[in-house]
Write an enzyme that holds these catalytic residues in place. Structure first.
Site, PDB file in Angstrom:
ATOM      1  N   LYS A 186       0.765  -1.235  -0.155  1.00  0.00           N
ATOM      2  CA  LYS A 186      -0.055  -0.058  -0.549  1.00  0.00           C
ATOM      3  C   LYS A 186       0.317   0.804  -0.067  1.00  0.00           C
ATOM      4  CE  LYS A 186      -2.193   3.255   2.572  1.00  0.00           C
ATOM      5  NZ  LYS A 186      -1.657   4.179   1.341  1.00  0.00           N
TER       6      LYS A 186
ATOM      7  N   CYS B  66      12.934  11.042   6.674  1.00  0.00           N
ATOM      8  CA  CYS B  66      13.431  10.126   7.969  1.00  0.00           C
ATOM      9  C   CYS B  66      14.792  10.836   8.724  1.00  0.00           C
ATOM     10  CB  CYS B  66      13.446   8.915   8.191  1.00  0.00           C
ATOM     11  SG  CYS B  66      14.088   8.036   6.658  1.00  0.00           S
TER      12      CYS B  66
ATOM     13  N   GLU C  42       8.465   1.756  11.205  1.00  0.00           N
ATOM     14  CA  GLU C  42      10.645   2.304  11.065  1.00  0.00           C
ATOM     15  C   GLU C  42       9.638   4.225  10.980  1.00  0.00           C
ATOM     16  OE1 GLU C  42      13.352   2.499  11.053  1.00  0.00           O
ATOM     17  OE2 GLU C  42      13.426  -0.017  10.045  1.00  0.00           O
TER      18      GLU C  42
ATOM     19  N   GLU D 261      10.042  16.109  14.262  1.00  0.00           N
ATOM     20  CA  GLU D 261       9.978  16.154  13.160  1.00  0.00           C
ATOM     21  C   GLU D 261       8.496  17.567  12.434  1.00  0.00           C
ATOM     22  OE1 GLU D 261       8.713  13.108  11.491  1.00  0.00           O
ATOM     23  OE2 GLU D 261      10.814  12.601  10.683  1.00  0.00           O
TER      24      GLU D 261
HETATM   25  P1  NAD Z   1       2.282   8.567   7.019  1.00  0.00           P
HETATM   26  O1  NAD Z   1       2.176   7.912   8.360  1.00  0.00           O
HETATM   27  O2  NAD Z   1       1.222  10.314   6.763  1.00  0.00           O
HETATM   28  O3  NAD Z   1       2.058   8.002   5.995  1.00  0.00           O
HETATM   29  C1  NAD Z   1       2.566   6.489   5.421  1.00  0.00           C
HETATM   30  C2  NAD Z   1       1.656   5.125   4.973  1.00  0.00           C
HETATM   31  O4  NAD Z   1       0.822   5.158   6.715  1.00  0.00           O
HETATM   32  C3  NAD Z   1       0.779   5.982   3.934  1.00  0.00           C
HETATM   33  O5  NAD Z   1       0.888   4.992   3.414  1.00  0.00           O
HETATM   34  C4  NAD Z   1      -0.615   6.634   4.409  1.00  0.00           C
HETATM   35  O6  NAD Z   1      -1.711   5.974   3.215  1.00  0.00           O
HETATM   36  C5  NAD Z   1      -0.227   4.920   5.652  1.00  0.00           C
HETATM   37  N1  NAD Z   1      -1.459   5.379   6.163  1.00  0.00           N
HETATM   38  C6  NAD Z   1      -2.043   6.840   6.596  1.00  0.00           C
HETATM   39  N2  NAD Z   1      -3.285   6.533   7.913  1.00  0.00           N
HETATM   40  C7  NAD Z   1      -2.843   4.933   7.339  1.00  0.00           C
HETATM   41  C8  NAD Z   1      -4.240   4.156   8.667  1.00  0.00           C
HETATM   42  N3  NAD Z   1      -4.873   5.040   9.861  1.00  0.00           N
HETATM   43  N4  NAD Z   1      -3.461   3.189   8.350  1.00  0.00           N
HETATM   44  C9  NAD Z   1      -2.893   2.304   7.899  1.00  0.00           C
HETATM   45  N5  NAD Z   1      -2.302   3.285   7.241  1.00  0.00           N
HETATM   46  C10 NAD Z   1      -2.450   4.630   7.431  1.00  0.00           C
HETATM   47  O7  NAD Z   1       3.785   9.057   6.615  1.00  0.00           O
HETATM   48  P2  NAD Z   1       3.806  10.405   5.498  1.00  0.00           P
HETATM   49  O8  NAD Z   1       4.142  11.363   6.180  1.00  0.00           O
HETATM   50  O9  NAD Z   1       3.835   9.354   3.906  1.00  0.00           O
HETATM   51  O10 NAD Z   1       5.414  10.223   5.869  1.00  0.00           O
HETATM   52  C11 NAD Z   1       6.097  10.888   6.252  1.00  0.00           C
HETATM   53  C12 NAD Z   1       6.409  10.175   8.357  1.00  0.00           C
HETATM   54  O11 NAD Z   1       7.203   9.017   7.616  1.00  0.00           O
HETATM   55  C13 NAD Z   1       7.932  10.596   8.006  1.00  0.00           C
HETATM   56  O12 NAD Z   1       7.323  11.028   9.947  1.00  0.00           O
HETATM   57  C14 NAD Z   1       8.862  10.124   8.292  1.00  0.00           C
HETATM   58  O13 NAD Z   1       9.758  10.562   9.537  1.00  0.00           O
HETATM   59  C15 NAD Z   1       8.635   8.833   8.365  1.00  0.00           C
HETATM   60  N6  NAD Z   1       9.814   8.152   7.895  1.00  0.00           N
HETATM   61  C16 NAD Z   1       9.972   7.116   7.764  1.00  0.00           C
HETATM   62  C17 NAD Z   1      11.072   6.626   7.794  1.00  0.00           C
HETATM   63  C18 NAD Z   1      12.100   5.486   8.134  1.00  0.00           C
HETATM   64  O14 NAD Z   1      12.629   4.417   7.628  1.00  0.00           O
HETATM   65  N7  NAD Z   1      12.339   5.914   9.954  1.00  0.00           N
HETATM   66  C19 NAD Z   1      11.836   6.193   6.186  1.00  0.00           C
HETATM   67  C20 NAD Z   1      10.785   7.727   5.041  1.00  0.00           C
HETATM   68  C21 NAD Z   1       9.840   8.512   6.306  1.00  0.00           C
END
Ligand code: NAD
Length: 495
Positions: free
Chosen positions: A175, A284, A250, A385
């Protein structure tokens, strides 16, 4: 707009009635129309993925057999590299140089690496238990795995997870973020062309709030591998508690760079610029807090600010662009709100802090590279962040103070150390509470090395042997050899 993207479920490309427009963040224009999954498509994906695991050939294949398919996926990515780089650039606003030389080739390499290197770990292992019993440890695929991907590295993070999960023999539902599903849906075509059996890989698209619970609470799912924000991570922990399953998380970061007085100033300044402004700071592992030793603080800040001002903001398709737009207007508003809050808490804006005024950028979601000083260690901007091009620079005197500042936040994803004293650097690396430490470099990811954070940055690893093993389970099989066929256990009842 002419691109129409269906979902990929059980080996079929499925158009749904419900559609979503995908926006190019450089121009604000619609570039594609993507099908949206409803509960019906989620159910189809869950059922087909479970069926492919329980009765399909994929988990039964040896890794040597699976390798054939996985190599074809890697080759398919390379054969379509230019198109994928364009698509990722248009969908995310990443400069074309980054998608061409980083995201796409690295995605292909991960498949090759995961299929090539861990075959021995899937062999059963004999364990000797004196003369009473013989045991085997059998490592198996986990089952049905849901892979949830953020928007900042849509193809690369999907491939990190997919490559490990598929090599280990799992079946998956991928997804992507509903802001950036295009390369994942394109990858579905490559996977289909590689001949991967139906149901092994399913790619569905919809906002997480709509389908997250359906996917993550379902009994048919054995594991969820999530990369994203802490807020959503916590929601997924709740959903998955309904039917216990394995998780890897992550999550976010607020990483620190420690710049010592004996470092090569130019190298440290240049690399520190990359470490926060690459991908517009939407990383991240962005080094969003830079701690500089007092002896070079003034010089470092002057040079950093001068070079930050000179960074070339531009449309993502321009090969000279160093910084493209943020992913969305909502993300830009979040960044603006953080800067306003930082100013109210006493921070000084040394450069940036606003939307650029150039006419050619006015339709995109651009934001100037922003440098803050005089930030209190108790303020929001110090601890939370931002996920945008915003960095704070802070002074320290000794190494203990630097480590204590670096470790003082809830996250623990990565850190950088800049010094010519390599002994000191190794000692500090032990004290820093972060899963990845870069010494005199930044952002080097290797398929060989497990990557993942500590504390609120999550748990579990991607990549490396440990990343591969996350997608397996271990079973022990014991054969009693005591008393010529009379099991020792009978002793307790006197049989
Ligand atoms: P997000 O948490 O908003 O979304 C991530 C994913 O989760 C998307 O596919 C989204 O559709 C899905 N999602 C959203 N609500 C959900 C729910 N209720 N249930 C299941 N899935 C759901 O994150 P983002 O805005 O896409 O990405 C940014 C964040 O990701 C930042 O906090 C960043 O630090 C983190 N990130 C972490 C790493 C790492 O390796 N630690 C790498 C990349 C990004």
């Amino acid at each position: 707009m002419n691109l129409k993207c269906p979902l990929f479920i059980n080996g079929q490309f499925i158009e749904t009635l419900d559609k979503q427009n995908i926006i190019n963040p450089s121009t604000g224009k619609v570039i594609a129309e993507v099908s949206l999954a409803s509960a019906k498509e989620v159910e189809l994906a869950l059922a087909s993925c479970r069926e492919a695991f329980d009765h399909g050939p994929w988990p039964q294949f040896s890794l040597i057999q699976r390798k054939e398919f996985i190599f074809k996926i890697a080759q398919g990515i390379l054969d379509n590299a230019a198109g994928l780089a364009q698509l990722e650039m248009q969908n995310t606003g990443k400069p074309i140089k980054e998608t061409t030389f980083m995201d796409i080739p690295s995605s292909a390499k991960t498949f090759d690496f995961m299929a090539n290197n861990f075959i021995n770990y899937l062999d059963a292992e004999d364990t000797h238990l004196l003369e009473d019993a013989k045991a085997k440890l059998i490592r198996e695929p986990l089952g049905v795995v849901v892979l949830i991907i953020p928007w900042n590295y849509p193809l690369l993070i999907a491939c990190w997870k997919l490559a490990s999960a598929l090599a280990a023999g799992n079946t998956v539902i991928l997804k992507p973020s509903s802001l950036t599903p295009l390369t994942a849906l394109e990858l579905a075509k490559i996977i289909n062309n590689a001949g991967v059996p139906a149901g092994v890989v399913n790619v569905i698209n919809a906002p997480g709030v709509k389908i997250g619970e359906l996917l993550c609470a379902d009994k048919r799912v054995d594991m969820i591998s999530f990369t994203g924000s802490n807020e959503v991570g916590r929601q997924i922990l709740q959903y998955s508690s309904k039917n216990v399953k394995k998780l890897t998380m992550e999550l976010g970061g607020k990483s620190a760079s420690l710049v010592f007085g004996d470092t090569d100033l130019d190298v440290a300044v240049n690399s520190s610029l990359v470490s926060i402004f690459l991908n517009q700071g939407q990383m991240c592992t962005a080094m969003s807090r830079i701690f500089v030793q007092e002896s070079i603080y003034e010089k470092f800040v002057a040079s950093f600010v001068q070079k930050a001002r000179a960074l070339k903001l531009g449309l993502a398709d321009d090969s000279q662009t160093q910084m493209g737009p943020l992913i969305s207007d909502a993300q830009r508003k979040k960044v603006v709100a953080y800067i306003e809050k930082a100013k109210a808490e006493g921070a000084k804006v040394l450069c940036g802090g606003k939307i650029p005024e150039q006419a050619e950028l006015k339709n995109g979601y651009f934001f100037e590279p922003t440098v803050l000083a005089d930030v209190s260690a108790h303020s929001h901007i110090f601890k939370e962040e931002v996920f945008g091009p915003v960095v704070l620079i802070h002074k320290f005197s000794g190494s203990d103070e630097a480590v204590s500042l670096a470790n003082s936040v809830d996250f623990g994803l990565a850190a950088c150390i800049w010094t010519s004293d390599l002994f000191l650097a190794q000692e500090l690396a032990k004290k820093l509470n972060a899963g990845t430490i870069w010494i005199n470099t930044y952002g080097m990811f290797y398929n060989q090395l497990p990557y993942g954070g500590f504390k609120q940055s999550g748990f579990g690893k991607e990549l490396g042997r440990e990343g591969f093993l996350e997608y397996t389970r271990i079973k022990n099989v014991i054969l009693d050899q005591s008393n010529e066929g009379k099991p020792l256990v009978n002793y307790w009842y006197g049989f």
